[in-house]
Write an enzyme that holds these catalytic residues in place. Structure first.
Site, PDB file in Angstrom:
ATOM      1  CB  CYS A  49       8.450  44.612 -12.241  1.00 44.01           C
ATOM      2  SG  CYS A  49       8.222  44.603 -10.460  1.00 44.01           S
TER       3      CYS A  49
ATOM      4  CG  ASP B  92       9.326  44.185  -7.026  1.00 44.66           C
ATOM      5  OD1 ASP B  92       8.181  44.635  -7.180  1.00 44.66           O
ATOM      6  OD2 ASP B  92       9.568  42.961  -6.947  1.00 44.66           O
TER       7      ASP B  92
ATOM      8  CD  GLN C 275       8.699  42.891 -15.121  1.00 43.43           C
ATOM      9  OE1 GLN C 275       7.502  42.676 -14.991  1.00 43.43           O
ATOM     10  NE2 GLN C 275       9.165  43.949 -15.757  1.00 43.43           N
TER      11      GLN C 275
ATOM     12  NE  ARG D  18       1.711  36.840 -11.610  1.00 43.36           N
ATOM     13  CZ  ARG D  18       1.872  38.160 -11.768  1.00 43.36           C
ATOM     14  NH1 ARG D  18       1.078  39.007 -11.130  1.00 43.36           N
ATOM     15  NH2 ARG D  18       2.823  38.629 -12.549  1.00 43.36           N
TER      16      ARG D  18
ATOM     17  NE  ARG E 226       6.268  40.869 -18.404  1.00 41.16           N
ATOM     18  CZ  ARG E 226       5.508  40.553 -17.343  1.00 41.16           C
ATOM     19  NH1 ARG E 226       5.300  41.445 -16.414  1.00 41.16           N
ATOM     20  NH2 ARG E 226       5.019  39.333 -17.184  1.00 41.16           N
TER      21      ARG E 226
ATOM     22  CG  HIS F 122       8.123  38.188 -12.639  1.00 40.68           C
ATOM     23  ND1 HIS F 122       7.392  37.557 -13.625  1.00 40.68           N
ATOM     24  CD2 HIS F 122       7.468  39.375 -12.399  1.00 40.68           C
ATOM     25  CE1 HIS F 122       6.361  38.316 -13.969  1.00 40.68           C
ATOM     26  NE2 HIS F 122       6.393  39.412 -13.243  1.00 40.68           N
TER      27      HIS F 122
HETATM   28  N1   CP Z   1       5.039  43.270 -13.513  1.00 42.90           N
HETATM   29  C1   CP Z   1       4.026  42.387 -13.440  1.00 42.90           C
HETATM   30  O1   CP Z   1       4.219  41.167 -13.462  1.00 42.90           O
HETATM   31  O2   CP Z   1       2.798  42.947 -13.334  1.00 42.90           O
HETATM   32  P1   CP Z   1       1.447  42.188 -12.977  1.00 42.90           P
HETATM   33  O3   CP Z   1       1.573  41.707 -11.561  1.00 42.90           O
HETATM   34  O4   CP Z   1       0.370  43.197 -13.160  1.00 42.90           O
HETATM   35  O5   CP Z   1       1.295  41.019 -13.907  1.00 42.90           O
HETATM   36  N1  NVA Z   2       7.860  41.121  -6.252  1.00 43.57           N
HETATM   37  C1  NVA Z   2       6.525  41.443  -6.692  1.00 43.57           C
HETATM   38  C2  NVA Z   2       6.462  41.545  -8.163  1.00 43.57           C
HETATM   39  C3  NVA Z   2       5.127  41.902  -8.751  1.00 43.57           C
HETATM   40  C4  NVA Z   2       5.116  41.926 -10.250  1.00 43.57           C
HETATM   41  C5  NVA Z   2       5.567  40.417  -6.158  1.00 43.57           C
HETATM   42  O1  NVA Z   2       5.929  39.225  -6.109  1.00 43.57           O
HETATM   43  O2  NVA Z   2       4.461  40.777  -5.744  1.00 43.57           O
END
Ligand code: CP
Ligand code: NVA
Length: 317
Positions: A272, A232, A140, A110, A300, A137
């Site tokens: 999400c 989101d 997701q 990430r 997930r 993502h």
């Molecule tokens: N939806 C999602 O990716 O959640 P987290 O940021 O908690 O991993």
């Molecule tokens: N768009 C959001 C998604 C979090 C799961 C972010 O990037 O923070």
């Protein structure tokens, strides 16, 4: 030299999931079919990844992604080790990749920048999975497509409307929807549209499946005929400093009872997570019976198990 045993699971030809584009439409369907099977019969896969270790590299916070990869690895007989902080801060990303490949079997990353995920994949001989970057993502979107099929039985003939910031989550949903024949509308305030090159790619996929891919600033237009409405956060991780400005720009795009009424009657609500109640969605909507947010979160786990099986091709058991 003896021939290697045949694969137990379908393979991902690219060997990575740096973005949704690394898997073909065919592989996407195979993965979602496997995810359904894994969810129904988790016991069959208990030892599938015996002895395999995942590297979890997280530059940003996470609850769902981090937990589900770790639980998935353990429930498949393997394990996962978390490392937080900047990737490539203390040493070049290529060195990180060339260390991790000596000890572990797959990297889940990430990152702030997609370039970091791409660099890891370029330099590591083991599979690299994007666990969220600025652009995508994909994990997701896999869980979300699984969730929608559970509700509808199939994707074709339905429409998903995303309302909000046209960034990582919207991009991945759009690319998967286009390949699965699911109509998709991305509804954003002016200036927050999805990347044109990603929209173009989705429309290219949609030629094959007949999916309609809309990008609009107009809520009525985008929500028309939608059987599911997705939102989101307004300020993604790394953009918190823009939260006040975004709260103003996105206010008209809050998913509330009135907005839901512009979609099909009984339309599902999706997010999400994490969600900011009374910002991008009202408590009333996210806590209502049409909300699928915890089904998405659960999936997930199952979708990522399928992904790990396809990338690591665990032995039969
Ligand atoms: N939806 C999602 O990716 O959640 P987290 O940021 O908690 O991993
Ligand atoms: N768009 C959001 C998604 C979090 C799961 C972010 O990037 O923070």
């Amino acid at each position: 030299m003896t021939e290697p045993p045949p694969s137990t699971f379908p393979r991902v030809r690219a060997g990575d999931l740096t973005s949704d584009l690394d898997i073909t439409a065919e592989e996407l369907r195979q993965l979602l079919d496997l995810a359904r099977l894994v969810k129904r019969h988790p016991e069959r896969y208990r030892l599938a990844l015996r002895g395999r270790i995942l590297s979890l590299l997280f530059e940003k916070p996470s609850l769902r992604t981090r937990m589900t990869f770790e639980v998935a690895a353990k429930q498949l007989g393997g394990d996962a080790i978390l490392n937080t902080g900047p990737v490539g801060g203390r040493e070049p990303v290529e060195d990180v990749a060339r260390n991790l490949e000596r000890w572990t079997d797959l990297i889940v990353a990430r990152t702030f920048s997609q370039e970091t995920v791409d660099a890891l994949a370029r330099f590591a001989k083991i599979p690299v999975v994007n666990a969220l970057s600025d652009l995508y993502h994909p994990c997701q979107a896999l869980a979300d497509m699984q969730t929608l099929r559970e509700q509808w039985g199939e994707w074709r003939g339905h429409k998903l409307a995303f309302v909000g910031d046209g960034n990582n989550v919207a991009h991945s949903l759009m690319l998967d929807a286009a390949r699965l024949g699911l109509d998709f509308a991305c509804i954003t305030p002016p200036g927050y549209e999805p990347r044109p090159e990603i929209v173009a790619k989705a429309r290219e996929f949609a030629v094959e499946t007949g999916a309609l891919i809309e990008v609009t600033n107009d809520l009525d237009e985008g929500l028309r005929g939608a059987g599911a409405v997705y939102t989101d956060v307004w300020a993604s991780m790394g953009f918190e400093h823009e939260a006040a400005e975004r709260a103003r720009v996105f206010a008209a795009y809050q998913v509330n009872r009135e907005l839901m009424a512009r979609a099909l009657p009984g339309a599902f609500f999706m997010h999400c997570l994490p969600a900011h109640r009374e910002e991008e969605v009202t408590t009333e909507v996210i806590e209502s019976p049409v909300s699928l947010v915890f089904e998405q979160a659960e999936n997930r786990l199952h979708a990522q198990k399928a992904l790990l099986l396809m990338l690591l091709d665990g032995p039969a058991h």
